[in-house]
Design an enzyme around this catalytic site. Structure first.
Site, PDB file in Angstrom:
ATOM      1  N   GLY A 258      37.476  29.472  70.592  1.00 15.30           N
ATOM      2  CA  GLY A 258      36.800  28.231  70.226  1.00 15.30           C
ATOM      3  C   GLY A 258      35.459  28.520  69.584  1.00 15.30           C
ATOM      4  O   GLY A 258      35.275  29.560  68.937  1.00 15.30           O
ATOM      5  N   SER A 259      34.504  27.628  69.814  1.00 15.86           N
ATOM      6  CA  SER A 259      33.205  27.727  69.138  1.00 15.86           C
ATOM      7  C   SER A 259      32.294  28.767  69.803  1.00 15.86           C
ATOM      8  O   SER A 259      32.412  29.033  71.008  1.00 15.86           O
ATOM      9  CB  SER A 259      32.506  26.369  69.185  1.00 15.86           C
ATOM     10  OG  SER A 259      32.253  26.002  70.519  1.00 15.86           O
ATOM     11  N   GLU A 261      29.256  28.281  70.412  1.00 17.02           N
ATOM     12  CA  GLU A 261      28.423  27.515  71.346  1.00 17.02           C
ATOM     13  C   GLU A 261      29.060  27.548  72.748  1.00 17.02           C
ATOM     14  O   GLU A 261      28.387  27.838  73.746  1.00 17.02           O
ATOM     15  CB  GLU A 261      28.376  26.086  70.794  1.00 17.02           C
ATOM     16  CG  GLU A 261      27.573  25.090  71.529  1.00 17.02           C
ATOM     17  CD  GLU A 261      27.934  23.667  71.064  1.00 17.02           C
ATOM     18  OE1 GLU A 261      28.478  23.493  69.938  1.00 17.02           O
ATOM     19  OE2 GLU A 261      27.686  22.748  71.842  1.00 17.02           O
ATOM     20  N   GLY A 263      31.438  29.643  73.684  1.00 12.85           N
ATOM     21  CA  GLY A 263      31.537  31.054  74.068  1.00 12.85           C
ATOM     22  C   GLY A 263      30.322  31.476  74.881  1.00 12.85           C
ATOM     23  O   GLY A 263      30.439  32.144  75.912  1.00 12.85           O
ATOM     24  N   GLU A 280      37.413  34.815  71.338  1.00 16.86           N
ATOM     25  CA  GLU A 280      37.779  34.788  69.925  1.00 16.86           C
ATOM     26  C   GLU A 280      37.060  33.583  69.352  1.00 16.86           C
ATOM     27  O   GLU A 280      37.447  32.443  69.611  1.00 16.86           O
ATOM     28  CB  GLU A 280      39.299  34.698  69.786  1.00 16.86           C
ATOM     29  CG  GLU A 280      39.784  35.135  68.429  1.00 16.86           C
ATOM     30  CD  GLU A 280      39.872  33.985  67.459  1.00 16.86           C
ATOM     31  OE1 GLU A 280      38.838  33.701  66.788  1.00 16.86           O
ATOM     32  OE2 GLU A 280      40.940  33.388  67.374  1.00 16.86           O
ATOM     33  N   CYS A 314      40.265  29.922  62.141  1.00 20.23           N
ATOM     34  CA  CYS A 314      39.075  30.728  62.412  1.00 20.23           C
ATOM     35  C   CYS A 314      38.873  31.808  61.359  1.00 20.23           C
ATOM     36  O   CYS A 314      37.741  32.162  61.046  1.00 20.23           O
ATOM     37  CB  CYS A 314      39.143  31.317  63.810  1.00 20.23           C
ATOM     38  SG  CYS A 314      40.705  32.115  64.147  1.00 20.23           S
ATOM     39  N   GLU A 411      30.072  27.802  60.087  1.00 21.43           N
ATOM     40  CA  GLU A 411      31.508  27.555  60.022  1.00 21.43           C
ATOM     41  C   GLU A 411      31.739  26.054  59.875  1.00 21.43           C
ATOM     42  O   GLU A 411      31.324  25.267  60.718  1.00 21.43           O
ATOM     43  CB  GLU A 411      32.168  28.065  61.312  1.00 21.43           C
ATOM     44  CG  GLU A 411      33.668  27.890  61.314  1.00 21.43           C
ATOM     45  CD  GLU A 411      34.324  28.487  62.546  1.00 21.43           C
ATOM     46  OE1 GLU A 411      33.920  28.140  63.670  1.00 21.43           O
ATOM     47  OE2 GLU A 411      35.245  29.303  62.383  1.00 21.43           O
TER      48      GLU A 411
HETATM   49  P1  NAI Z   1      35.001  23.902  71.482  1.00 15.13           P
HETATM   50  O1  NAI Z   1      34.620  25.338  71.498  1.00 15.13           O
HETATM   51  O2  NAI Z   1      34.103  22.907  72.116  1.00 15.13           O
HETATM   52  O3  NAI Z   1      36.463  23.731  72.193  1.00 15.13           O
HETATM   53  C1  NAI Z   1      37.386  24.758  72.400  1.00 15.13           C
HETATM   54  C2  NAI Z   1      37.899  24.706  73.842  1.00 15.13           C
HETATM   55  O4  NAI Z   1      36.806  24.904  74.723  1.00 15.13           O
HETATM   56  C3  NAI Z   1      38.516  23.359  74.241  1.00 15.13           C
HETATM   57  O5  NAI Z   1      39.593  23.586  75.111  1.00 15.13           O
HETATM   58  C4  NAI Z   1      37.380  22.686  74.980  1.00 15.13           C
HETATM   59  O6  NAI Z   1      37.820  21.722  75.904  1.00 15.13           O
HETATM   60  C5  NAI Z   1      36.752  23.864  75.690  1.00 15.13           C
HETATM   61  N1  NAI Z   1      35.364  23.655  76.122  1.00 15.13           N
HETATM   62  C6  NAI Z   1      34.431  22.831  75.558  1.00 15.13           C
HETATM   63  N2  NAI Z   1      33.285  22.884  76.266  1.00 15.13           N
HETATM   64  C7  NAI Z   1      33.472  23.748  77.289  1.00 15.13           C
HETATM   65  C8  NAI Z   1      32.674  24.231  78.348  1.00 15.13           C
HETATM   66  N3  NAI Z   1      31.416  23.811  78.525  1.00 15.13           N
HETATM   67  N4  NAI Z   1      33.199  25.142  79.210  1.00 15.13           N
HETATM   68  C9  NAI Z   1      34.454  25.579  79.062  1.00 15.13           C
HETATM   69  N5  NAI Z   1      35.281  25.150  78.075  1.00 15.13           N
HETATM   70  C10 NAI Z   1      34.807  24.250  77.200  1.00 15.13           C
HETATM   71  O7  NAI Z   1      35.290  23.511  69.972  1.00 15.13           O
HETATM   72  P2  NAI Z   1      35.223  22.035  69.309  1.00 15.13           P
HETATM   73  O8  NAI Z   1      34.018  21.314  69.800  1.00 15.13           O
HETATM   74  O9  NAI Z   1      36.524  21.395  69.494  1.00 15.13           O
HETATM   75  O10 NAI Z   1      35.032  22.400  67.772  1.00 15.13           O
HETATM   76  C11 NAI Z   1      33.725  22.643  67.250  1.00 15.13           C
HETATM   77  C12 NAI Z   1      33.736  23.812  66.295  1.00 15.13           C
HETATM   78  O11 NAI Z   1      34.125  24.991  66.956  1.00 15.13           O
HETATM   79  C13 NAI Z   1      34.713  23.691  65.137  1.00 15.13           C
HETATM   80  O12 NAI Z   1      34.222  22.901  64.103  1.00 15.13           O
HETATM   81  C14 NAI Z   1      34.863  25.132  64.746  1.00 15.13           C
HETATM   82  O13 NAI Z   1      33.784  25.518  63.946  1.00 15.13           O
HETATM   83  C15 NAI Z   1      34.793  25.873  66.060  1.00 15.13           C
HETATM   84  N6  NAI Z   1      36.147  26.194  66.578  1.00 15.13           N
HETATM   85  C16 NAI Z   1      36.628  27.466  66.383  1.00 15.13           C
HETATM   86  C17 NAI Z   1      37.911  27.779  66.763  1.00 15.13           C
HETATM   87  C18 NAI Z   1      38.484  29.139  66.560  1.00 15.13           C
HETATM   88  O14 NAI Z   1      39.670  29.278  66.387  1.00 15.13           O
HETATM   89  N7  NAI Z   1      37.701  30.193  66.640  1.00 15.13           N
HETATM   90  C19 NAI Z   1      38.807  26.773  67.347  1.00 15.13           C
HETATM   91  C20 NAI Z   1      38.189  25.478  67.560  1.00 15.13           C
HETATM   92  C21 NAI Z   1      36.911  25.219  67.166  1.00 15.13           C
HETATM   93 MG    MG Z   2      32.884  21.370  71.504  1.00 15.08          MG
END
Ligand code: NAI
Ligand code: MG
Length: 509
Positions: A258-259, A261, A263, A280, A314, A411
Site C-alpha cells: 500500500g502507501s 504513509e 507503511g 511493498e 505500483c 505517486e
Molecule cells: P493505504 O495504504 O491507506 O491502504 C492500503 C491498505 O492498508 C488497506 O487495506 C487499508 O485498509 C490499510 N490501512 C490503511 N490505514 C492503515 C493503518 N493505519 N494501519 C494498518 N493498515 C492500514 O492506501 P490508500 O489510502 O487506499 O491509497 C492511497 C495511495 O497509496 C494511492 O494513491 C497510492 O499512491 C498508494 N497505494 C499504493 C499501492 C501499491 O500497490 N504499492 C496500493 C494502494 C495504494
Molecule cells: Mg489510506
C-alpha cells in the site's frame, strides 16, 4: 471483446446496469461476514462497511467491519492452527497439494470471481480474467513447488570443526497480511501463497474498497481442504482492523502492500513486539527511451506502462524520459494510443479502461492534474473527469514538467504520464535524472543497443528493470523495492526469506 466499437474521444460506454451471472448475484445477496477459525461471523460490534461499484458509485454490498476484538479472535485461531492443529503436522507435500487444489478451484470459478472483482474494483473483465485470475493461480502453483524445497545447510565450523552444525528453516508463525485494492484477488494470492508454502498461518485484511473476492476466496480455501484457522479473513478499515493487526502482540510478522504513509505507521505499530515486517510500497518508475529504440515497440509499451489498470499499478511507468530527437514522435504516438482507449464500465463489452476505484482516488488524481496545471505543465491529452457518474478519468499526458513539481515527484496512482526530454549521450546524467526520486520499484530502458541496455540496467536504482518491456510480473521473478519502495522481495525463491526463520544447530558429538 476488445475494440468492437472504437471511439476517438472519451465518452463513457453505455451500461445502465451490469448484467451479472447467477453465481455472482447469489454471492452478492449473501451476508458478508468475517472468516475466522473456519466460521463465518459478524463483527463483534455488529458494524458493517459499504462496498461499491466504482462504475456507478453505487453500493453493491455491506460487509462486516472488523476491529480489534475480531482481530484478536482471528489471531487466536491462527495461533491455534499454527501450534496445535493438523496444519502444524502437515508436510510440505501436503501443503503443496492443498495449494494446487486452491489454484484449481480458482480456475474453476474464474468466471464468477472475475465478474465480482470487475464489479467491485472497476478493472475490465477481460483483464481480470487474463491477468489477475491467471496470475493468482500461477503464483499458487509456482510457490507450492517451494513447499517441498525449504531446506537448511550443513555448515563446517571455522573454530570447532569436530562439531556437527547445520541450519533449519522454520515457518515464522502467525502472519498479518494487509493488502490494497488495486488488484485485490491477485494481491491476496501473492500474499497467501508463500505463507502457506512455508507452513505459516494467516490473518488477512482486504482493502475496505474491495473485500468481496477475498471473502469468496475464503470459501474456496475451505473447499480446498486447508484446515480451519490457517487462513482468516477480517474485512475492515485500515485505522481499526489494519492497525490492530500491525500492533498485535501475538502476530509474528506483518506483510503489507500500500502507501508509504501507512507503511510508516505499520513500522511504528510493529515496534511493540518487534514483529518482522515486509513492505511493498509505491513507486514513480522511469521509462527511458533512447533514440535508436524500435518506436513500434516503445510507443505502445510506454502507453501500457502508464494506462494499464487506469494507472493504479505500483510499478506504473509514470515518468517518461525521451531523447529530444524522438520526443515529439513518441508523445504523438502515445497520445494517439491514449485517445484510442475505450473507457467504460468494467463489465461493458469492449471496455479497455475502467474507472478509478473510488471517489477519493478520483479526487486525488484530479487534484494532482490541477496542481500540475497551476505549476505550468502542458496537458497534451486528457486531464478531465469523464461523465458525472462513477469515477472515470481520461488517460492523460503532461509535458513541460519539471523535477520539483508534485506531479513528477509523487505517486499519482492514476492514468497520468509526466514526460521529460534528455539531449545528451551521458548515461550517468540520464540515470541520475531517472534516479531523482525517493522511490525505487521499477524502471525500463528502450533501446536496441545492448551496451546502453546493460549499462543502464546497472545504473537504475530499482527492484525490477525492463529492457524494451515495462513492469513484467511473473511468479518466479522477485519483486520489491529499493529506497522508499519497500522492504523485502516477494515471489521467486527470495520470498521464502520473508516467511521463514533460520535456526542454527550445533552438536557436540
Ligand atoms: P493505504 O495504504 O491507506 O491502504 C492500503 C491498505 O492498508 C488497506 O487495506 C487499508 O485498509 C490499510 N490501512 C490503511 N490505514 C492503515 C493503518 N493505519 N494501519 C494498518 N493498515 C492500514 O492506501 P490508500 O489510502 O487506499 O491509497 C492511497 C495511495 O497509496 C494511492 O494513491 C497510492 O499512491 C498508494 N497505494 C499504493 C499501492 C501499491 O500497490 N504499492 C496500493 C494502494 C495504494
Ligand atoms: Mg489510506
Amino acid at each position: 471483446m476488445y475494440g468492437r466499437r472504437r471511439r476517438t474521444q472519451h465518452e463513457r460506454a453505455p451500461c445502465s446496469s451490469p448484467s451479472l451471472g447467477a453465481a455472482t448475484t447469489a454471492f452478492l445477496a449473501r451476508q458478508h461476514q468475517a472468516f475466522i477459525g473456519g466460521q463465518w461471523v459478524n463483527a463483534e460490534s455488529g458494524q458493517t462497511l459499504d462496498t461499491f461499484d466504482p462504475g456507478f458509485g453505487r453500493v453493491i454490498a455491506k460487509v462486516a467491519a472488523c476491529d480489534a476484538p475480531d482481530v484478536d479472535k482471528a489471531v487466536a485461531a491462527a495461533r491455534h492452527a499454527f501450534e496445535d492443529g493438523p496444519w502444524s503436522r502437515a508436510s510440505g507435500s501436503d501443503r503443496a497439494r492443498m495449494m494446487w487444489r486452491l489454484a484449481d478451484l480458482i480456475e474453476r470459478h474464474a468466471a464468477e470471481l472475475a465478474e465480482l472483482e470487475s464489479l467491485n474494483n472497476g478493472k475490465p473483465l477481460a483483464a481480470v480474467r487474463n491477468i489477475d485470475i491467471a496470475l493468482s493461480c500461477e503464483v499458487l502453483r509456482y510457490t507450492a513447488g517451494w513447499a517441498t524445497k525449504i531446506t537448511g545447510e550443513t555448515i563446517s565450523l571455522s573454530t570447532a570443526p569436530q562439531m556437527h552444525a547445520f541450519t533449519l528453516r522454520e515457518p515464522i508463525g502467525v502472519i498479518g497480511q494487509i493488502i490494497p485494492w488495486n488488484s485485490p484477488i491477485m494481491m491476496a494470492a501473492w500474499k497467501l501463497a508463500p505463507a502457506l508454502a512455508a507452513g505459516c498461518t494467516i490473518v488477512l485484511k482486504p482493502a475496505e474498497q474491495t473485500p468481496l473476492t477475498a471473502l469468496r476466496l475464503a470459501q474456496l480455501i475451505q473447499e480446498a481442504g486447508i484446515p480451519d484457522g490457517v487462513v482468516n479473513i477480517v474485512p475492515g478499515f485500515g485505522p481499526s482492523a489494519g492497525a490492530a493487526i500491525a500492533a498485535h502482540p501475538d502476530v509474528d510478522k506483518v506483510a503489507f502492500t500500500g502507501s508509504g504513509e501507512v507503511g510508516r505507521l505499520i513500522i511504528q505499530a510493529a515496534a511493540g513486539n518487534l514483529k518482522k515486517i515486509s513492505l511493498e510500497l509505491g513507486g514513480k518508475s522511469p521509462v527511458i527511451v533512447f533514440p535508436d529504440a524500435d518506436m513500434r515497440v516503445a510507443v505502445p509499451g510506454a502507453a501500457r506502462a502508464i494506462f494499464a489498470n487506469s494507472g493504479q499499478v505500483c510499478a506504473a511507468g509514470s515518468r517518461l524520459y525521451v531523447h529530444k530527437s524522438v520526443f515529439d514522435q513518441i508523445i504523438e504516438g502515445i497520445a494517439v494510443e491514449a485517445k484510442k482507449i475505450r473507457v467504460g464500465h468494467a463489465l461493458s463489452d469492449g471496455t479497455q479502461m475502467g474507472p478509478l476505484v473510488s471517489k477519493e482516488q478520483l479526487e486525488r488524481v484530479s487534484g494532482y492534474v490541477e496542481q500540475g496545471q497551476k505549476d505550468g505543465v502542458t496537458v497534451v491529452t486528457g486531464g478531465k473527469r469523464i461523465g458525472d457518474e462513477g469515477y472515470f478519468i481520461e488517460p492523460t499526458i503532461l509535458t513541460n514538467t519539471r523535477p520539483e513539481m508534485s506531479v513528477v515527484r509523487e505517486e499519482i496512482f492514476g492514468p497520468v504520464l509526466c514526460a521529460m526530454t534528455f539531449d545528451d549521450e551521458d548515461l550517468d546524467r540520464i540515470a541520475k535524472e531517472a534516479n531523482r526520486t525517493v522511490y525505487g520499484l521499477a524502471g525500463s530502458v528502450w533501446t536496441r543497443d545492448l551496451g546502453i541496455a546493460h549499462k543502464m540496467v546497472r545504473k537504475i536504482r530499482a527492484g525490477t528493470i525492463g529492457v524494451n518491456v515495462h513492469g513484467s510480473i511473473d511468479p518466479a521473478l522477485p519483486f520489491g523495492g529499493f529506497k522508499q519502495s519497500g522492504w523485502g522481495r516477494e515471489k521467486g525463491r527470495d520470498v521464502l526469506d520473508l516467511y521463514t526463520e533460520v535456526k542454527a544447530v550445533v552438536m557436540s558429538l
